[in-house]
Scaffold this motif. Structure first.
Motif, short mmCIF file in Angstrom:
data_model
loop_
_atom_site.label_atom_id
_atom_site.label_comp_id
_atom_site.label_asym_id
_atom_site.label_seq_id
_atom_site.Cartn_x
_atom_site.Cartn_y
_atom_site.Cartn_z
N SER A 225 42.93 31.81 5.75
CA SER A 225 43.93 32.01 6.90
C SER A 225 43.27 32.47 7.92
O SER A 225 43.76 33.53 8.68
N ALA A 226 42.35 31.93 8.47
CA ALA A 226 41.35 32.48 9.52
C ALA A 226 42.23 32.38 11.01
O ALA A 226 42.53 31.29 11.36
N LEU A 227 41.73 33.21 11.83
CA LEU A 227 41.87 33.32 13.17
C LEU A 227 40.75 32.59 13.71
O LEU A 227 39.84 33.43 13.90
N LEU A 228 40.82 31.37 14.14
CA LEU A 228 39.65 30.67 14.69
C LEU A 228 39.34 30.28 16.22
O LEU A 228 38.89 29.84 16.91
N ASP A 229 40.88 30.38 16.93
CA ASP A 229 41.03 30.20 18.22
C ASP A 229 41.86 31.09 19.09
O ASP A 229 43.19 31.09 18.72
N LEU A 230 41.24 31.86 19.83
CA LEU A 230 41.87 32.94 20.70
C LEU A 230 42.78 32.63 21.84
O LEU A 230 43.32 33.37 22.43
N THR A 231 42.45 31.33 22.07
CA THR A 231 43.40 30.71 23.06
C THR A 231 44.99 30.96 22.62
O THR A 231 45.92 30.72 23.39
N LEU A 232 45.22 30.96 21.48
CA LEU A 232 46.70 30.91 20.83
C LEU A 232 47.46 29.90 21.30
O LEU A 232 48.78 30.37 21.70
N ALA A 288 48.05 28.59 4.11
CA ALA A 288 49.25 28.20 3.50
C ALA A 288 49.83 27.35 4.46
O ALA A 288 49.61 27.31 5.72
N GLY A 289 50.79 26.25 4.00
CA GLY A 289 51.36 25.55 5.22
C GLY A 289 52.42 26.09 5.89
O GLY A 289 52.67 25.40 6.87
N THR A 290 52.88 27.38 5.58
CA THR A 290 53.84 28.12 6.54
C THR A 290 53.19 28.95 7.23
O THR A 290 53.78 29.64 8.05
N ASP A 291 51.89 28.99 7.36
CA ASP A 291 50.97 30.15 7.88
C ASP A 291 51.04 29.98 9.48
O ASP A 291 50.75 28.92 9.85
N PRO A 292 51.41 30.79 10.40
CA PRO A 292 51.24 30.59 11.92
C PRO A 292 50.01 30.15 12.25
O PRO A 292 49.95 29.43 13.21
N LEU A 293 48.90 30.49 11.56
CA LEU A 293 47.52 30.13 11.88
C LEU A 293 46.88 28.81 11.24
O LEU A 293 45.74 28.53 11.18
N LEU A 294 47.82 28.11 10.37
CA LEU A 294 47.68 26.85 9.80
C LEU A 294 47.00 25.86 10.67
O LEU A 294 45.71 25.29 10.49
N ASP A 295 47.21 25.83 11.86
CA ASP A 295 46.50 24.62 12.71
C ASP A 295 45.16 24.98 12.92
O ASP A 295 44.02 24.32 13.38
N ASP A 296 44.71 26.47 13.06
CA ASP A 296 43.33 26.74 13.28
C ASP A 296 42.37 26.16 12.10
O ASP A 296 41.25 25.54 12.36
N SER A 297 42.74 26.44 10.96
CA SER A 297 42.18 25.88 9.90
C SER A 297 42.22 24.37 9.51
O SER A 297 40.99 23.76 9.49
N LEU A 298 43.41 23.72 10.10
CA LEU A 298 43.24 22.23 10.09
C LEU A 298 42.14 21.88 11.18
O LEU A 298 41.43 20.72 10.80
N GLY A 299 42.29 22.19 12.40
CA GLY A 299 41.41 21.93 13.37
C GLY A 299 39.84 22.03 13.19
O GLY A 299 39.01 21.28 13.50
N PHE A 300 39.59 23.19 12.58
CA PHE A 300 38.40 23.56 12.14
C PHE A 300 37.69 22.68 11.06
O PHE A 300 36.49 22.02 11.33
N ALA A 301 38.63 22.39 9.96
CA ALA A 301 38.24 21.45 9.03
C ALA A 301 37.76 20.11 9.43
O ALA A 301 36.91 19.57 9.09
N ALA A 302 38.75 19.33 10.40
CA ALA A 302 38.49 18.24 10.97
C ALA A 302 37.21 18.37 11.45
O ALA A 302 36.38 17.49 11.47
N ARG A 303 36.91 19.25 12.50
CA ARG A 303 35.85 19.31 13.39
C ARG A 303 34.73 19.23 12.79
O ARG A 303 33.47 18.77 12.90
N ALA A 304 34.57 20.20 11.87
CA ALA A 304 33.49 20.43 10.77
C ALA A 304 33.13 19.21 10.14
O ALA A 304 31.93 18.60 9.89
N ALA A 305 34.10 18.40 9.53
CA ALA A 305 33.70 17.38 8.63
C ALA A 305 33.29 16.16 9.81
O ALA A 305 32.36 15.47 9.12
N ARG A 306 33.85 15.99 10.95
CA ARG A 306 33.14 15.20 11.76
C ARG A 306 31.78 15.36 12.10
O ARG A 306 31.11 14.67 12.49
N SER A 307 31.50 16.68 12.04
CA SER A 307 30.08 17.11 12.36
C SER A 307 29.07 17.04 11.15
O SER A 307 28.20 17.59 11.30
#
Length: 347
Positions: A225-232, A288-307
């Motif tokens: 449930s990582a906080l990966l983007d402080l632009t929020l 968790a799918g209901t986590d407010p920080l969900l998009d941080d994990s989804l975005g990081f996973a997608a960018r890491a996989a593409r890298s």
């Protein structure tokens, strides 16, 4: 993408996890100069204070009685003022051995040591692996004690010594602190990195810094449930806020600004979602799918996989379904990627 694993179950954005892999944001290239880490202000309590710390007593008491031992610490919105240094530079060269200046508690089958840099959890028969676990919560607060329950179970499941360090409450001091502890742990043997909430973001930032410096990377990393983007500016901060009544996005923005301490939110070492992710070690993301920080994990996973990074993304319907699986998933991933020096495949 052959090494990318995605498990999704319900919640806002879970169905879009696969679609995320088709989008990418251009990596930021800012490379802040690295200065010698200073941990002098992480030694928060003198030895006599630690010996009588009521929080430590409650942890030990709860453990012996079978009660809950997750403690929370009240925080305010005032900026943190580090205490005056009272000790010399910490030395972790004895992380895997007995230490004469630590408070030790036997908690069930594991031994918990309260050391100058935080908590050290030792299983009955430790291997040469060290897990550096970075605590945190969505309020950008917490203490190593808040991670004790998970650290104990992780130590038992992996056989690793788990180090839960203290770190300063603002950037870049927090990153400098965990980097210094990582270097000390790395000198003793292989290291796996893990973190939750702010700690998960710090773990990802440390991966980026080590890669940029050409330094030895950990065997793998787990981000919960990582906080990966402080632009929020992630949509899930608003869409999922109703699922967690205690969540306050305005409070998070205030605390994020205090933590950033004037640093641009898109700085890749502050917000690793904006970093170049090429060359990172295998990463597992749990959310968790209901986590407010969900998009941080989804975005990081997608960018890491593409890298070209090996990614294990696991999304569960909600926190209640994710929580029972967390330690098992973390331990399994860490065991799979803990390997001898020179090996290029999972153990």
């Amino acid at each position: 993408m052959d090494d990318t694993r995605v498990e999704a179950a319900g919640g806002y954005g879970a169905a879009e996890a696969a679609a995320e892999a088709g989008t990418d944001r251009p990596p930021a290239s800012a490379q802040p100069a690295f200065t010698q880490p200073d941990l002098t202000d992480t030694r928060v309590a003198a030895p006599d204070a630690r010996a009588t710390d009521p929080a430590r007593t409650r942890v030990a008491t709860a453990r012996r009685s079978g009660g809950p031992a997750v403690l929370t610490q009240a925080r305010t919105d005032r900026p943190h003022t580090p205490p005056e240094p009272t000790h010399a530079q910490p030395d972790l060269t004895d992380v895997r051995s007995e230490q004469s200046d630590t408070e030790t508690n036997q908690v069930g089958p594991v031994r918990v040591e309260s050391s100058p840099i935080g908590l050290i959890v030792r299983p009955p028969e430790p291997t040469d692996l060290v897990i550096l676990y970075l605590h945190g919560d969505r309020h950008l607060s917490g203490t190593p004690e808040s991670a004790l329950d998970l650290a104990e179970r992780l130590a038992l499941r992996t056989g690793a010594v788990v180090v839960c360090p203290r770190y300063r409450s603002s950037f870049p001091g927090a990153l400098d602190d965990v980097h210094a502890v990582y270097d000390s742990c790395r000198a003793r043997g292989p290291v796996a990195l893990a973190g939750e909430r702010l700690g998960g973001g710090l773990a990802a930032s440390l991966l980026v810094r080590l890669r940029d410096m050409g330094a030895a990377a950990p065997q793998c990393a787990v981000l919960g449930s990582a906080l990966l983007d402080l632009t929020l500016d992630a949509p899930s901060l608003l869409f999922n806020a109703a699922a967690e009544p205690s969540f306050d996005v305005d409070e998070l923005r205030l605390r994020a600004a205090l933590y950033a301490a004037g640093t641009e939110p898109t700085n890749p070492l502050l917000s690793p979602l904006h970093a170049n992710l090429h060359g990172l070690p295998p990463v597992q993301l749990l959310v968790a799918g209901t986590d407010p920080l969900l998009d941080d994990s989804l975005g990081f996973a997608a960018r890491a996989a593409r890298s070209g990074v090996t990614v294990d993304l696991r999304v569960r319907e909600d926190a209640e379904r994710l929580r029972p699986e967390t330690v098992t998933a973390m331990a399994g991933f860490i065991r799979a990627w803990t390997r001898s020096e020179g090996s290029s495949r999972p153990a």
